[in-house]
Scaffold this motif. Structure first.
Motif, PDB file in Angstrom:
ATOM      1  N   GLU A 117       0.808  -1.220   0.000  1.00 35.26           N
ATOM      2  CA  GLU A 117       0.000   0.000   0.000  1.00 35.26           C
ATOM      3  C   GLU A 117       0.841   1.270   0.000  1.00 35.26           C
ATOM      4  OE1 GLU A 117      -3.382   0.511   0.037  1.00 35.26           O
ATOM      5  OE2 GLU A 117      -3.658  -1.618  -0.365  1.00 35.26           O
ATOM      6  N   LEU A 118       2.121   1.140   0.320  1.00 41.05           N
ATOM      7  CA  LEU A 118       2.949   2.325   0.521  1.00 41.05           C
ATOM      8  C   LEU A 118       3.569   2.795  -0.786  1.00 41.05           C
ATOM      9  CD1 LEU A 118       4.697   1.343   3.862  1.00 41.05           C
ATOM     10  CD2 LEU A 118       2.767   2.898   3.533  1.00 41.05           C
ATOM     11  N   ARG A 119       3.483   4.075  -1.033  1.00 44.54           N
ATOM     12  CA  ARG A 119       4.011   4.705  -2.240  1.00 44.54           C
ATOM     13  C   ARG A 119       4.914   5.848  -1.818  1.00 44.54           C
ATOM     14  NH1 ARG A 119       0.119   7.455  -6.891  1.00 44.54           N
ATOM     15  NH2 ARG A 119       1.752   7.837  -8.463  1.00 44.54           N
ATOM     16  N   GLY A 120       6.145   5.846  -2.306  1.00 46.21           N
ATOM     17  CA  GLY A 120       7.001   6.970  -1.963  1.00 46.21           C
ATOM     18  C   GLY A 120       8.454   6.609  -1.857  1.00 46.21           C
ATOM     19  N   GLU A 121       9.210   7.518  -1.245  1.00 41.97           N
ATOM     20  CA  GLU A 121      10.624   7.325  -0.957  1.00 41.97           C
ATOM     21  C   GLU A 121      10.737   7.220   0.561  1.00 41.97           C
ATOM     22  OE1 GLU A 121      10.149  10.069  -4.553  1.00 41.97           O
ATOM     23  OE2 GLU A 121      10.205  10.760  -2.471  1.00 41.97           O
ATOM     24  N   PHE A 122      11.101   6.047   1.055  1.00 42.37           N
ATOM     25  CA  PHE A 122      11.025   5.844   2.498  1.00 42.37           C
ATOM     26  C   PHE A 122      11.974   4.763   2.979  1.00 42.37           C
ATOM     27  CE2 PHE A 122       7.799   3.128   0.495  1.00 42.37           C
ATOM     28  CZ  PHE A 122       8.126   1.880   1.000  1.00 42.37           C
ATOM     29  N   ALA A 123      12.279   4.860   4.255  1.00 43.09           N
ATOM     30  CA  ALA A 123      12.895   3.777   5.014  1.00 43.09           C
ATOM     31  C   ALA A 123      12.306   3.885   6.415  1.00 43.09           C
ATOM     32  CB  ALA A 123      14.407   3.899   5.046  1.00 43.09           C
ATOM     33  N   PHE A 124      11.881   2.777   6.982  1.00 42.65           N
ATOM     34  CA  PHE A 124      11.297   2.834   8.331  1.00 42.65           C
ATOM     35  C   PHE A 124      11.686   1.599   9.114  1.00 42.65           C
ATOM     36  CE2 PHE A 124       7.849   0.663   5.977  1.00 42.65           C
ATOM     37  CZ  PHE A 124       7.583  -0.416   6.828  1.00 42.65           C
ATOM     38  N   PHE A 141      12.994   1.721  -5.142  1.00 39.74           N
ATOM     39  CA  PHE A 141      14.157   2.054  -5.964  1.00 39.74           C
ATOM     40  C   PHE A 141      15.411   2.330  -5.138  1.00 39.74           C
ATOM     41  CE2 PHE A 141      10.587   2.928  -8.754  1.00 39.74           C
ATOM     42  CZ  PHE A 141      11.011   2.426  -9.965  1.00 39.74           C
ATOM     43  N   GLY A 142      15.261   2.472  -3.818  1.00 41.19           N
ATOM     44  CA  GLY A 142      16.417   2.728  -2.974  1.00 41.19           C
ATOM     45  C   GLY A 142      16.778   4.188  -2.838  1.00 41.19           C
ATOM     46  N   VAL A 143      15.769   5.067  -2.905  1.00 37.59           N
ATOM     47  CA  VAL A 143      16.035   6.496  -2.749  1.00 37.59           C
ATOM     48  C   VAL A 143      16.504   6.794  -1.323  1.00 37.59           C
ATOM     49  CG1 VAL A 143      15.062   8.812  -2.899  1.00 37.59           C
ATOM     50  CG2 VAL A 143      14.326   7.039  -4.521  1.00 37.59           C
ATOM     51  N   LYS A 144      15.826   6.215  -0.351  1.00 43.54           N
ATOM     52  CA  LYS A 144      16.202   6.426   1.045  1.00 43.54           C
ATOM     53  C   LYS A 144      17.073   5.272   1.532  1.00 43.54           C
ATOM     54  CE  LYS A 144      13.926  10.217   1.335  1.00 43.54           C
ATOM     55  NZ  LYS A 144      14.691  11.470   1.287  1.00 43.54           N
ATOM     56  N   PRO A 145      18.162   5.587   2.201  1.00 45.16           N
ATOM     57  CA  PRO A 145      19.078   4.535   2.648  1.00 45.16           C
ATOM     58  C   PRO A 145      18.637   3.906   3.966  1.00 45.16           C
ATOM     59  CG  PRO A 145      19.955   6.682   3.239  1.00 45.16           C
ATOM     60  CD  PRO A 145      18.658   6.938   2.498  1.00 45.16           C
ATOM     61  N   LEU A 146      19.087   2.682   4.199  1.00 42.76           N
ATOM     62  CA  LEU A 146      18.906   2.042   5.498  1.00 42.76           C
ATOM     63  C   LEU A 146      20.066   1.068   5.688  1.00 42.76           C
ATOM     64  CD1 LEU A 146      17.177   1.931   8.003  1.00 42.76           C
ATOM     65  CD2 LEU A 146      15.866   0.060   6.975  1.00 42.76           C
ATOM     66  N   PHE A 147      20.948   1.408   6.637  1.00 40.51           N
ATOM     67  CA  PHE A 147      22.153   0.631   6.900  1.00 40.51           C
ATOM     68  C   PHE A 147      21.998  -0.133   8.206  1.00 40.51           C
ATOM     69  CE2 PHE A 147      23.433   4.583   4.700  1.00 40.51           C
ATOM     70  CZ  PHE A 147      23.939   4.021   3.527  1.00 40.51           C
ATOM     71  N   TYR A 148      22.702  -1.266   8.297  1.00 39.97           N
ATOM     72  CA  TYR A 148      22.650  -2.011   9.554  1.00 39.97           C
ATOM     73  C   TYR A 148      23.960  -2.751   9.792  1.00 39.97           C
ATOM     74  CZ  TYR A 148      21.545  -6.219   6.754  1.00 39.97           C
ATOM     75  OH  TYR A 148      21.567  -7.256   5.847  1.00 39.97           O
ATOM     76  N   ALA A 149      24.211  -3.043  11.062  1.00 42.04           N
ATOM     77  CA  ALA A 149      25.414  -3.773  11.457  1.00 42.04           C
ATOM     78  C   ALA A 149      25.119  -4.531  12.742  1.00 42.04           C
ATOM     79  CB  ALA A 149      26.583  -2.800  11.670  1.00 42.04           C
ATOM     80  N   GLU A 150      25.807  -5.637  12.928  1.00 43.96           N
ATOM     81  CA  GLU A 150      25.692  -6.424  14.155  1.00 43.96           C
ATOM     82  C   GLU A 150      27.033  -6.379  14.880  1.00 43.96           C
ATOM     83  OE1 GLU A 150      23.171 -10.157  13.778  1.00 43.96           O
ATOM     84  OE2 GLU A 150      23.674  -9.800  11.670  1.00 43.96           O
TER      85      GLU A 150
END
Length: 636
Positions: A117-124, A141-150
């Motif tokens: 349902e979600l449309r846009g540029e987002f990371a949550f 498309f990957g407009v907003k970044p989301l990085f992670y590390a353990e």
């Protein structure tokens, strides 16, 4: 545009665990901060806010009534008013007036299916206390970044790598990832920092008792050659143009919804001019254009004529050669990525000017060339798609190339696709081959053993099989260069607290545009024909008939201070600690460039930026070297 930070552990977490990270993220969200800790002590969510919708309300993190489900969001969800009405109708009303809460309510109603349902540029990122589970997602498309590390039994997620470093994640080069970047692009889940992953576009992450799992919820899906060959009526092209016009207008319209003034990136090309004209139909907008002293590359006069035609105010942001060296460190730190030309500095200063002009939100034209095959290399792939004879002749040439010892990643691509995407060949000729004399021996050996293409090709087999060369090439470009280099400009905008919205990277528009017949892309050599016709009534004759006008910043080699900066770097620890380039070879290159004419020196611009970027990032973040897992090696 906001910043998010999440820490997940077995328990014992407190708000102080994200204090340093929140401070690092303040430039992204200077209008407010918030931190939430779960009752179990297993999760902490932090947020810095750039308030552009419902500025007086909608502070984050946002929790449901029970306090069991809490979310932090970076970016924008479009058409949110309609979704809010639907949620209220189905018993899940929102309590705030903004767009961020709809992801929380959709999750409570639909679970992971909420993403459709979600449309846009987002990371949550959303913590579900009842399930003991973290649910995080990134736009298509990957407009907003989301990085992670353990690290040490904890999982960290954030909008920026700097925030992870502030939490104690070490700063190390991933040498294998940089080798992949030189060949093609960063792998979809890797970064230049060893141990720091990125969530690939169109994917979601679930973290809980079973560890961290990545799932795909959307992918680019081009039609097969067989589907494109289906019979079309004589009116099919006109109908397609009308559909694209409608879809683009809607993609623009939903991105003009904001409670703050709107700016538009305006150059001399079809993409930005058409977008700006459509935006002006829906809301008051102001144009911002970059101007250069080099008149051959300066599009600001055309932008000025377009703005005057539309009745818009236009701000010219002048970029001088000396700005490159002066602002390169700030640009690299903001982007957490190497820059390969002066575009990065120009974009960084452009966003700074937009913010200084009183704007928080801007619309831009990225994605138009990808969607409508506007790049010169796309036209070459299109020719192979339309002419079987040309493809056969190209394959004969490829066989000769293999016989002369083509590099591993190109052979891998030939084996799987039967042709070489033109942009990939150009990257080898302009980046990999010229870089080799400059490389340290150990890294050169690693580069030889790297295949940046094979893993991505294998993972994407179902999206590539049966597609024409143009669409195979476009798919790989979108997964590689677009997502993992070009769209990294988001961090340059964010450093100046500016949110840039990209109507051409709208998945509804893609669904419409993807069905174009191959013959419609460039009839009689007219590139981006469908887009030109879709926005024809918005364009001046000058723009409508003009050729491709990408954002080309002047080469930095002459008069920019870059050569002087590099000479200084070769004598200090920045170059000595650079794990990629041999200082003596770099000094020899600088001597050669210094003796060359400006036109010839410009051919080394990309190499100079790569050397400067890796050296300055090494110093700026105190990075050490980690070989990392070889990309396309035997361990993959």
């Amino acid at each position: 545009m906001c910043g998010i930070i999440v820490v997940l552990a077995g328990g014992g977490l407190a708000s102080s665990d994200v204090t340093a990270a929140v401070e690092v993220l303040r430039p992204r969200g200077p209008d407010g901060t918030g931190v939430w800790t779960s009752a179990s002590g297993r999760a902490v969510l932090g947020h810095t806010r750039l308030a552009v919708v419902d500025p007086a309300g909608s502070a984050q993190p946002i929790s449901d009534e029970s306090g069991d489900t809490t979310i932090v969001v970076n970016g924008e969800f479009y058409d949110y008013q309609r979704i809010r009405r639907d949620l209220a109708r189905t018993g899940h009303p929102c309590r705030t007036g903004g767009d961020g809460e709809i992801a929380l309510r959709l999750y409570r109603r639909d679970g992971h299916r909420a993403l459709s349902e979600l449309r846009g540029e987002f990371a949550f990122a959303l913590w579900d206390e009842r399930r003991g589970e973290l649910f995080a997602a990134r736009d298509r498309f990957g407009v907003k970044p989301l990085f992670y590390a353990e690290r040490d039994g904890r999982l960290y997620l954030s909008s920026e790598i700097k925030a992870l470093l502030a939490c104690g994640v070490p700063a190390k080069w991933d040498l294998a990832a940089y080798a992949a970047h030189l060949q093609m692009a960063l792998p979809p889940d890797r970064t230049l920092f060893a141990g720091v992953r990125q969530l690939p576009p169109g994917c979601y992450l679930v973290a809980g008792r079973d560890g961290v799992k990545i799932h795909r919820y959307w992918d680019l899906d081009y039609p097969t050659t067989e589907e494109l060959a289906e019979h079309r009526t004589p009116d099919a092209l006109a109908e397609h143009v009308a559909e694209v016009r409608s879809a683009l207008d809607e993609a623009v319209r939903v991105r003009t919804v904001a409670d703050v003034p709107l700016a538009c990136h305006l150059s001399g090309g079809v993409d930005s001019s058409g977008m700006t004209a459509l935006a002006a139909r829906h809301a008051p907008v102001s144009g911002f254009t970059v101007g250069f002293p080099d008149t051959a590359l300066d599009e600001s006069p055309i932008a000025a004529r377009t703005a005057a035609r539309l009745g818009l105010p236009l701000h010219r942001v002048g970029i001088e050669p000396a700005d490159v060296a002066a602002h390169l460190v700030a640009t690299l730190r903001a982007g957490e990525m190497v820059q390969e030309n002066s575009h990065g500095v120009a974009r960084f200063l452009h966003s700074a000017a937009i913010r200084a002009g009183g704007f928080k939100v801007a619309l831009a034209g990225e994605g138009g060339d990808e969607l409508f095959a506007g790049y010169p290399q796309s036209q070459r792939d299109l020719a192979l798609s339309r002419d079987p004879g040309a493809l056969d002749r190209a394959r004969a040439g490829y066989r000769k190339l293999s016989g002369f010892g083509a590099p591993r990643h190109l052979r891998s691509t030939l084996d799987r696709l039967g042709f070489l995407p033109n942009w990939l060949t150009q990257r080898y000729l302009t980046v990999v081959a010229p870089s080799r004399p400059l490389l340290r021996r150990e890294f050169a050996d690693l580069l030889d053993g790297t295949d940046a293409c094979g893993p991505l090709l294998d993972q994407s087999r179902s999206q590539l099989e049966g597609r024409p060369p143009l669409h195979q090439s476009s798919y790989l470009f979108a997964k590689g260069r677009l997502a993992n280099y070009l769209l990294a400009a988001e961090r340059l905008d964010a450093a100046n607290a500016v949110e840039v919205r990209l109507p051409y990277l709208d998945h509804h528009l893609f669904t419409t545009a993807r069905t174009a017949a191959l013959s419609w892309y460039a009839p009689e050599g007219c590139t981006k024909h469908v887009l030109r016709e879709a926005v024809r009534e918005e364009l001046s004759e000058e723009v409508y008939t003009g050729g491709k006008r990408g954002f080309f910043a002047p080469p930095a080699a002459a008069g920019s201070g870059l050569l002087e900066l590099l000479r200084d770097l070769t004598g200090d620890s920045s170059m000595r600690d650079n794990p990629f380039y041999e200082p003596g070879a770099v000094r020899r290159l600088l001597d050669e460039v210094g003796d060359q004419s400006a036109d010839r020196a410009a051919g080394n611009d990309r190499l100079l930026h790569l050397v400067a970027g890796t050296s300055l990032l090494t110093t700026e973040f105190g990075m050490t070297a980690d070989a990392g897992q070889t990309v396309g090696g035997s361990s993959d």
